[in-house]
Design an enzyme around this catalytic site. Structure first.
Site, PDB file in Angstrom:
ATOM      1  N   LEU A  86     -34.324   2.615 -11.751  1.00 37.28           N
ATOM      2  CA  LEU A  86     -35.267   2.305 -10.672  1.00 37.28           C
ATOM      3  C   LEU A  86     -36.101   3.533 -10.325  1.00 37.28           C
ATOM      4  O   LEU A  86     -35.751   4.656 -10.691  1.00 37.28           O
ATOM      5  CB  LEU A  86     -34.460   1.830  -9.449  1.00 37.28           C
ATOM      6  CG  LEU A  86     -33.609   0.570  -9.687  1.00 37.28           C
ATOM      7  CD1 LEU A  86     -32.590   0.368  -8.588  1.00 37.28           C
ATOM      8  CD2 LEU A  86     -34.516  -0.652  -9.819  1.00 37.28           C
ATOM      9  N   THR A 117     -33.556   8.504 -12.265  1.00 37.12           N
ATOM     10  CA  THR A 117     -33.532   9.940 -11.974  1.00 37.12           C
ATOM     11  C   THR A 117     -33.723  10.100 -10.473  1.00 37.12           C
ATOM     12  O   THR A 117     -34.777   9.739  -9.941  1.00 37.12           O
ATOM     13  CB  THR A 117     -34.671  10.672 -12.711  1.00 37.12           C
ATOM     14  OG1 THR A 117     -34.557  10.409 -14.102  1.00 37.12           O
ATOM     15  CG2 THR A 117     -34.600  12.171 -12.468  1.00 37.12           C
ATOM     16  N   LYS A 192     -29.557  16.456 -15.562  1.00 37.38           N
ATOM     17  CA  LYS A 192     -30.887  15.900 -15.869  1.00 37.38           C
ATOM     18  C   LYS A 192     -32.001  16.750 -15.234  1.00 37.38           C
ATOM     19  O   LYS A 192     -32.998  17.087 -15.870  1.00 37.38           O
ATOM     20  CB  LYS A 192     -30.944  14.454 -15.362  1.00 37.38           C
ATOM     21  CG  LYS A 192     -32.311  13.823 -15.269  1.00 37.38           C
ATOM     22  CD  LYS A 192     -32.873  13.448 -16.616  1.00 37.38           C
ATOM     23  CE  LYS A 192     -34.283  12.856 -16.457  1.00 37.38           C
ATOM     24  NZ  LYS A 192     -34.953  12.731 -17.731  1.00 37.38           N
ATOM     25  N   LYS A 267     -42.396  14.358 -10.141  1.00 36.26           N
ATOM     26  CA  LYS A 267     -41.266  13.767  -9.407  1.00 36.26           C
ATOM     27  C   LYS A 267     -39.973  14.553  -9.694  1.00 36.26           C
ATOM     28  O   LYS A 267     -39.244  14.935  -8.775  1.00 36.26           O
ATOM     29  CB  LYS A 267     -41.095  12.302  -9.831  1.00 36.26           C
ATOM     30  CG  LYS A 267     -39.841  11.647  -9.293  1.00 36.26           C
ATOM     31  CD  LYS A 267     -39.469  10.358 -10.021  1.00 36.26           C
ATOM     32  CE  LYS A 267     -38.009  10.043  -9.754  1.00 36.26           C
ATOM     33  NZ  LYS A 267     -37.505   8.869 -10.416  1.00 36.26           N
TER      34      LYS A 267
HETATM   35  P1  NAD Z   1     -41.229   1.808 -14.053  1.00 38.89           P
HETATM   36  O1  NAD Z   1     -42.030   1.949 -12.820  1.00 38.89           O
HETATM   37  O2  NAD Z   1     -41.896   1.405 -15.324  1.00 38.89           O
HETATM   38  O3  NAD Z   1     -40.023   0.756 -13.808  1.00 38.89           O
HETATM   39  C1  NAD Z   1     -39.305   0.649 -12.624  1.00 38.89           C
HETATM   40  C2  NAD Z   1     -39.078  -0.838 -12.382  1.00 38.89           C
HETATM   41  O4  NAD Z   1     -38.220  -1.000 -11.257  1.00 38.89           O
HETATM   42  C3  NAD Z   1     -40.383  -1.598 -12.065  1.00 38.89           C
HETATM   43  O5  NAD Z   1     -40.535  -2.683 -12.967  1.00 38.89           O
HETATM   44  C4  NAD Z   1     -40.170  -2.067 -10.630  1.00 38.89           C
HETATM   45  O6  NAD Z   1     -40.805  -3.315 -10.355  1.00 38.89           O
HETATM   46  C5  NAD Z   1     -38.657  -2.173 -10.581  1.00 38.89           C
HETATM   47  N1  NAD Z   1     -38.086  -2.212  -9.236  1.00 38.89           N
HETATM   48  C6  NAD Z   1     -38.569  -1.646  -8.082  1.00 38.89           C
HETATM   49  N2  NAD Z   1     -37.738  -1.942  -7.057  1.00 38.89           N
HETATM   50  C7  NAD Z   1     -36.726  -2.677  -7.574  1.00 38.89           C
HETATM   51  C8  NAD Z   1     -35.545  -3.296  -7.024  1.00 38.89           C
HETATM   52  N3  NAD Z   1     -35.248  -3.183  -5.714  1.00 38.89           N
HETATM   53  N4  NAD Z   1     -34.726  -3.993  -7.835  1.00 38.89           N
HETATM   54  C9  NAD Z   1     -35.005  -4.128  -9.158  1.00 38.89           C
HETATM   55  N5  NAD Z   1     -36.106  -3.585  -9.739  1.00 38.89           N
HETATM   56  C10 NAD Z   1     -36.930  -2.866  -8.957  1.00 38.89           C
HETATM   57  O7  NAD Z   1     -40.470   3.199 -14.239  1.00 38.89           O
HETATM   58  P2  NAD Z   1     -39.735   3.768 -15.550  1.00 38.89           P
HETATM   59  O8  NAD Z   1     -40.679   4.632 -16.309  1.00 38.89           O
HETATM   60  O9  NAD Z   1     -39.013   2.656 -16.229  1.00 38.89           O
HETATM   61  O10 NAD Z   1     -38.706   4.782 -14.850  1.00 38.89           O
HETATM   62  C11 NAD Z   1     -37.562   4.311 -14.160  1.00 38.89           C
HETATM   63  C12 NAD Z   1     -36.644   5.494 -13.853  1.00 38.89           C
HETATM   64  O11 NAD Z   1     -36.316   6.151 -15.080  1.00 38.89           O
HETATM   65  C13 NAD Z   1     -37.244   6.562 -12.933  1.00 38.89           C
HETATM   66  O12 NAD Z   1     -36.241   7.024 -12.077  1.00 38.89           O
HETATM   67  C14 NAD Z   1     -37.715   7.639 -13.909  1.00 38.89           C
HETATM   68  O13 NAD Z   1     -37.757   8.909 -13.301  1.00 38.89           O
HETATM   69  C15 NAD Z   1     -36.613   7.543 -14.962  1.00 38.89           C
HETATM   70  N6  NAD Z   1     -37.016   8.021 -16.302  1.00 38.89           N
HETATM   71  C16 NAD Z   1     -38.206   7.627 -16.845  1.00 38.89           C
HETATM   72  C17 NAD Z   1     -38.559   8.100 -18.117  1.00 38.89           C
HETATM   73  C18 NAD Z   1     -39.872   7.688 -18.750  1.00 38.89           C
HETATM   74  O14 NAD Z   1     -40.264   8.319 -19.759  1.00 38.89           O
HETATM   75  N7  NAD Z   1     -40.545   6.668 -18.259  1.00 38.89           N
HETATM   76  C19 NAD Z   1     -37.696   8.963 -18.809  1.00 38.89           C
HETATM   77  C20 NAD Z   1     -36.483   9.323 -18.232  1.00 38.89           C
HETATM   78  C21 NAD Z   1     -36.150   8.843 -16.968  1.00 38.89           C
END
Ligand code: NAD
Length: 320
Positions: A86, A117, A192, A267
């Site tokens: 999330l 994260t 991380k 972030k």
């Molecule tokens: P994203 O915004 O694409 O996806 C997050 C999803 O969570 C969205 O689809 C949103 O609608 C959903 N969401 C919001 N509130 C919610 C709830 N209450 N219940 C269920 N779903 C809900 O983001 P992402 O890129 O997938 O990143 C997600 C996490 O992973 C973050 O914490 C980010 O820091 C971490 N992360 C991302 C990457 C990357 O390269 N994108 C790499 C490592 C870690």
């Protein structure tokens, strides 16, 4: 002090062992990362029920065999395991501890795995409440980006009880290639954030020094070759060179798209800075990196890969 209770990270072999057979997985957050991770669980034979407030995310997930749910409570009903990824501290805390959240609705004996994260204090708040309710909880943030999520090559850094880590392995192995038990609750997030602050600092330093050498007239290819065979070699010079056209697979060679977004780097650096402030650990380089990537964002390039910082420095160097 939290930092003192955290033991060293160690790599765990790919041996799969589980205290029970976990088949039913509730997946929360089907975005850029979660969509692929949930799809990989389906491919490995898990029954996955997903929840995301975004209808588009649910529709895309249904094409990969994920059953849609209309709320967190509906998703976790009857689940053996909950996996979440999330966007923020607040969303994670609400999703787990809110009145309609996971802990209130999940069956006793289940295991909760949060791969978002977030600040290490977030898992430390959820862990005791989950334990009190008879469910396990681990923080399991990931490294490897969207491509790692798609190809199931993510690295998981886990904080929590060793028994819960062992139990999580079949799920983590379906979604990733490396799995580290880093210590007690919150230790995964500490690992991380430490990794990502170092990645931000080395990325910034690589951009700065390559820009200087190129401006002095060196052939960029020659300069990169020197760096990769000398003491400045790093992941940034070898895999993620910020100068376009030198490493074909680096985001810089595709207009800084499809990598790790600058806004996500900001972030993570802000989370790491706040963690460092809490224990008064000096982070002079981390603080500069945070400011520089923030400037990239404020100039409107938050969606670009974080190595875009090279373009900003290049622009500065071009000014008379
Ligand atoms: P994203 O915004 O694409 O996806 C997050 C999803 O969570 C969205 O689809 C949103 O609608 C959903 N969401 C919001 N509130 C919610 C709830 N209450 N219940 C269920 N779903 C809900 O983001 P992402 O890129 O997938 O990143 C997600 C996490 O992973 C973050 O914490 C980010 O820091 C971490 N992360 C991302 C990457 C990357 O390269 N994108 C790499 C490592 C870690």
């Amino acid at each position: 002090m939290a930092a003192r209770t955290i033991s060293r990270c160690f790599v765990v072999s790919t041996r799969s062992y589980s205290s029970k057979t976990d088949k039913n997985v509730a997946f929360l957050g089907l975005g850029n990362m979660g969509g692929y991770m949930a799809a990989n669980l389906v491919k490995k034979g898990f029954n996955v029920r997903g929840y995301d407030p975004s209808k588009d995310a649910l529709t895309a997930a249904s094409k990969n065999g994920i059953t849609g749910a209309t709320s967190i409570a509906a998703a976790v009903d009857g689940a053996d395991v909950v996996v979440s990824i999330l966007p923020s501290n607040k969303v994670v805390l609400d999703a787990y501890l809110g009145k309609d959240g996971v802990v209130k609705h999940v069956p006793k004996g289940s295991l909760l795995i949060d791969s978002s994260t977030v600040d290490p204090n977030v898992p430390k708040q959820i862990f005791p409440v989950a334990t009190e309710s008879g469910v396990g909880f681990i923080d399991a943030p990931v490294s490897g980006g969207v491509m790692g999520a798609q190809n199931a090559t993510l690295a998981f850094m886990v904080g929590g009880n060793k028994d819960d880590f062992d139990r999580s392995l079949p799920m983590l192995q379906a979604m990733g290639a490396k799995h580290f038990h880093c210590g007690g609750s919150g230790a995964g997030q500490v690992a991380k954030l430490s990794n990502n602050m170092l990645m931000g600092i080395t990325g910034m330093a690589t951009a700065e020094c390559m820009n200087m050498g190129i401006k002095m007239g060196l052939d960029p290819k020659v300069l990169l070759d020197v760096l990769n065979n000398s003491s400045a070699r790093s992941w940034s010079t070898e895999v993620y060179c910020p100068v376009p056209g030198l490493v074909p697979t680096a985001p810089s060679s595709r207009d800084y798209d499809g990598g790790f977004k600058n806004e996500l780097m900001v972030k993570d650096l802000e989370l790491a800075s706040s963690m460092a402030l809490g224990i008064r650990s000096p982070i002079p380089l981390g603080a500069v990196a945070t400011q520089l990537y923030r400037i990239v964002q404020s100039r409107g390039y938050g969606q670009k890969d974080f190595s875009f910082i090279y373009q900003l420095l290049k622009e500065e160097a071009a000014k008379k």
